[in-house]
Design a protein around this motif. Structure first.
Motif, PDB file in Angstrom:
ATOM      1  N   VAL A   1      24.146  62.568 -56.424  1.00 43.01           N
ATOM      2  CA  VAL A   1      24.521  61.280 -57.006  1.00 43.01           C
ATOM      3  C   VAL A   1      24.828  61.430 -58.493  1.00 43.01           C
ATOM      4  O   VAL A   1      25.821  60.870 -59.008  1.00 43.01           O
ATOM      5  N   CYS A   2      24.014  62.174 -59.187  1.00 36.10           N
ATOM      6  CA  CYS A   2      24.261  62.370 -60.621  1.00 36.10           C
ATOM      7  C   CYS A   2      25.560  63.134 -60.869  1.00 36.10           C
ATOM      8  O   CYS A   2      26.327  62.805 -61.797  1.00 36.10           O
ATOM      9  N   VAL A   3      25.825  64.146 -60.051  1.00 38.12           N
ATOM     10  CA  VAL A   3      27.075  64.901 -60.209  1.00 38.12           C
ATOM     11  C   VAL A   3      28.281  64.007 -59.933  1.00 38.12           C
ATOM     12  O   VAL A   3      29.279  64.016 -60.677  1.00 38.12           O
ATOM     13  N   PHE A   4      28.219  63.203 -58.885  1.00 30.72           N
ATOM     14  CA  PHE A   4      29.334  62.326 -58.536  1.00 30.72           C
ATOM     15  C   PHE A   4      29.501  61.192 -59.542  1.00 30.72           C
ATOM     16  O   PHE A   4      30.578  60.597 -59.630  1.00 30.72           O
ATOM     17  N   THR A   5      28.450  60.883 -60.281  1.00 31.23           N
ATOM     18  CA  THR A   5      28.516  59.762 -61.228  1.00 31.23           C
ATOM     19  C   THR A   5      28.952  60.224 -62.611  1.00 31.23           C
ATOM     20  O   THR A   5      29.815  59.579 -63.244  1.00 31.23           O
ATOM     21  N   PHE A   6      28.397  61.332 -63.100  1.00 30.16           N
ATOM     22  CA  PHE A   6      28.667  61.760 -64.472  1.00 30.16           C
ATOM     23  C   PHE A   6      29.928  62.615 -64.599  1.00 30.16           C
ATOM     24  O   PHE A   6      30.504  62.695 -65.685  1.00 30.16           O
ATOM     25  N   SER A   7      30.341  63.280 -63.551  1.00 29.58           N
ATOM     26  CA  SER A   7      31.533  64.122 -63.616  1.00 29.58           C
ATOM     27  C   SER A   7      32.746  63.294 -63.192  1.00 29.58           C
ATOM     28  O   SER A   7      32.838  62.857 -62.026  1.00 29.58           O
TER      29      SER A   7
ATOM     30  N   VAL B   1      34.858  65.199 -60.360  1.00 33.16           N
ATOM     31  CA  VAL B   1      34.295  65.067 -59.008  1.00 33.16           C
ATOM     32  C   VAL B   1      34.439  63.632 -58.527  1.00 33.16           C
ATOM     33  O   VAL B   1      34.748  63.378 -57.352  1.00 33.16           O
ATOM     34  N   LYS B   2      34.264  62.683 -59.422  1.00 37.40           N
ATOM     35  CA  LYS B   2      34.384  61.266 -59.042  1.00 37.40           C
ATOM     36  C   LYS B   2      35.791  60.951 -58.550  1.00 37.40           C
ATOM     37  O   LYS B   2      35.963  60.285 -57.524  1.00 37.40           O
ATOM     38  N   ALA B   3      36.790  61.460 -59.261  1.00 31.42           N
ATOM     39  CA  ALA B   3      38.172  61.211 -58.836  1.00 31.42           C
ATOM     40  C   ALA B   3      38.481  61.925 -57.521  1.00 31.42           C
ATOM     41  O   ALA B   3      39.221  61.396 -56.669  1.00 31.42           O
ATOM     42  N   ALA B   4      37.884  63.124 -57.314  1.00 24.68           N
ATOM     43  CA  ALA B   4      38.166  63.884 -56.093  1.00 24.68           C
ATOM     44  C   ALA B   4      37.585  63.200 -54.865  1.00 24.68           C
ATOM     45  O   ALA B   4      38.246  63.092 -53.814  1.00 24.68           O
ATOM     46  N   VAL B   5      36.374  62.718 -54.946  1.00 20.30           N
ATOM     47  CA  VAL B   5      35.762  62.078 -53.779  1.00 20.30           C
ATOM     48  C   VAL B   5      36.386  60.715 -53.502  1.00 20.30           C
ATOM     49  O   VAL B   5      36.421  60.267 -52.340  1.00 20.30           O
ATOM     50  N   GLN B   6      36.916  60.070 -54.528  1.00 22.08           N
ATOM     51  CA  GLN B   6      37.558  58.772 -54.284  1.00 22.08           C
ATOM     52  C   GLN B   6      38.931  58.937 -53.654  1.00 22.08           C
ATOM     53  O   GLN B   6      39.403  58.045 -52.929  1.00 22.08           O
ATOM     54  N   ARG B   7      39.594  60.075 -53.909  1.00 22.99           N
ATOM     55  CA  ARG B   7      40.892  60.318 -53.263  1.00 22.99           C
ATOM     56  C   ARG B   7      40.729  60.761 -51.816  1.00 22.99           C
ATOM     57  O   ARG B   7      41.540  60.398 -50.965  1.00 22.99           O
ATOM     58  N   ASN B   8      39.699  61.515 -51.507  1.00 23.64           N
ATOM     59  CA  ASN B   8      39.482  62.043 -50.150  1.00 23.64           C
ATOM     60  C   ASN B   8      38.465  61.164 -49.418  1.00 23.64           C
ATOM     61  O   ASN B   8      37.301  61.526 -49.258  1.00 23.64           O
TER      62      ASN B   8
END
Length: 309
Positions: free
Chosen positions: A117-123, A126-133
């Motif tokens: 959760v911290c990686v997906f929130t602060f990076s 990574v945030k843009a990558a998971v939102q596209r896929n």
């Protein structure tokens, strides 16, 4: 002359001699009139014991009946030590080891999930990558449902080592990806507040469940009714969406899963009416982990509904 004649002995053949004859002493020994030996009592005559056949119906007279052997007295009347049955969960050592194992596994799961959760929130990358896929989110959701259902339903799978730990690892990774994806759509401050609130609430409930004498394990029927009501409330909130309804829905969901967490903690600790088997440590870790994650998601929903963004 007269006196001398009167002193003459009387002949023995005189019949008057028996009356006037002197008495002689008895012999020194007279045999007793009763036997002098030991008393002999008559022996009882044994009574012949015969078998009296029961009054059976005509069709059962010819049936032969085998006599059952006498059972072992030790089997019929076991010793006092063998009559004491101690459950494995009553042993303090087994109970403490089970609780330690469950909460150790839950701690590792939460560390993995909150790290993701911290990686997906602060990076931002990574945030843009998971939102596209978004298909990754759907795939992780399907994997979570399938493997989590197998661990919950099939006890053989949840007790077989190492497949139970492998399935639990798959559930943890898939759910961590799902929660991280959901957290990537929220504000960073809201995610941090939700993480802190979840840890405080979960720790307080666990301590309260371990110390209280209230039995929450008998409230499964009430929790089922509340779950159905929350599900229907969320379904109708889709058609009448507003921030107030979202906050109210988040509060009800967080409260419901807080109650689930109290029940599941008492099931693991085994201090109340119902308890888990010591071999179900994977299932116990799974239900506590899911309760904490759902509390985090509902708190995140409350914060997102109350924010202006």
């Amino acid at each position: 002359m007269t006196d001398i004649e009167s002193q003459k002995p009387v002949p023995e053949n005189d019949p008057s001699h028996a009356e006037t004859a002197p008495m002689y002493d008895p012999p020194p020994y007279m045999p007793p009139p009763y036997p002098t030996g030991p008393d002999v009592y008559p022996q009882p005559i044994p009574v012949a014991v015969s078998f009296i056949p029961p009054n059976l119906p005509p069709e059962e007279i010819d049936m032969s009946k085998t006599e059952e052997p006498n059972p072992d007295p030790a089997a019929v009347f076991p010793a006092e030590e063998s009559q004491v049955f101690v459950s494995s969960f009553e042993d303090r050592t087994v109970r403490k080891a089970f609780i330690r194992k469950v909460f150790s596994v839950v701690t590792i799961q939460l560390l993995v999930t909150f790290t993701v959760v911290c990686v997906f929130t602060f990076s931002n990358t990574v945030k843009a990558a998971v939102q596209r896929n978004i298909w990754m989110y759907l795939s992780s959701y399907i994997i979570f449902v399938v493997v989590g259902t197998c661990l919950s339903v099939f006890s053989k799978f949840s007790r077989t080592h190492p497949w139970n730990l492998l399935g639990l690892s798959v559930v943890t990774l898939s759910l961590s990806y799902m929660v991280g994806t959901v957290a990537s759509y929220h504000n960073t401050t809201a995610v941090i507040i939700a993480l802190g609130s979840t840890l405080v609430i979960s720790f307080s409930i666990i301590i309260f469940s371990a110390q209280t004498r209230l039995d929450f394990t008998v409230c499964n029927g009430i929790l089922l009714i509340l779950s159905i009501d929350l599900l229907m409330f969320g379904f109708f909130s889709i058609f009448f969406y507003s921030n107030v309804l979202q906050i109210l829905y988040g509060c009800l969901g967080a409260l419901l899963y807080a109650l689930f967490l109290a029940v599941d903690c008492q099931l693991v600790m085994g201090r109340q009416k119902y308890s888990l088997d010591p071999e179900e440590y994977v299932y116990g870790a799974l239900i506590i982990y899911l309760d904490i994650i759902m509390i985090f998601l509902y708190i995140l929903m409350i914060l997102s509904g109350s924010s202006k963004n």
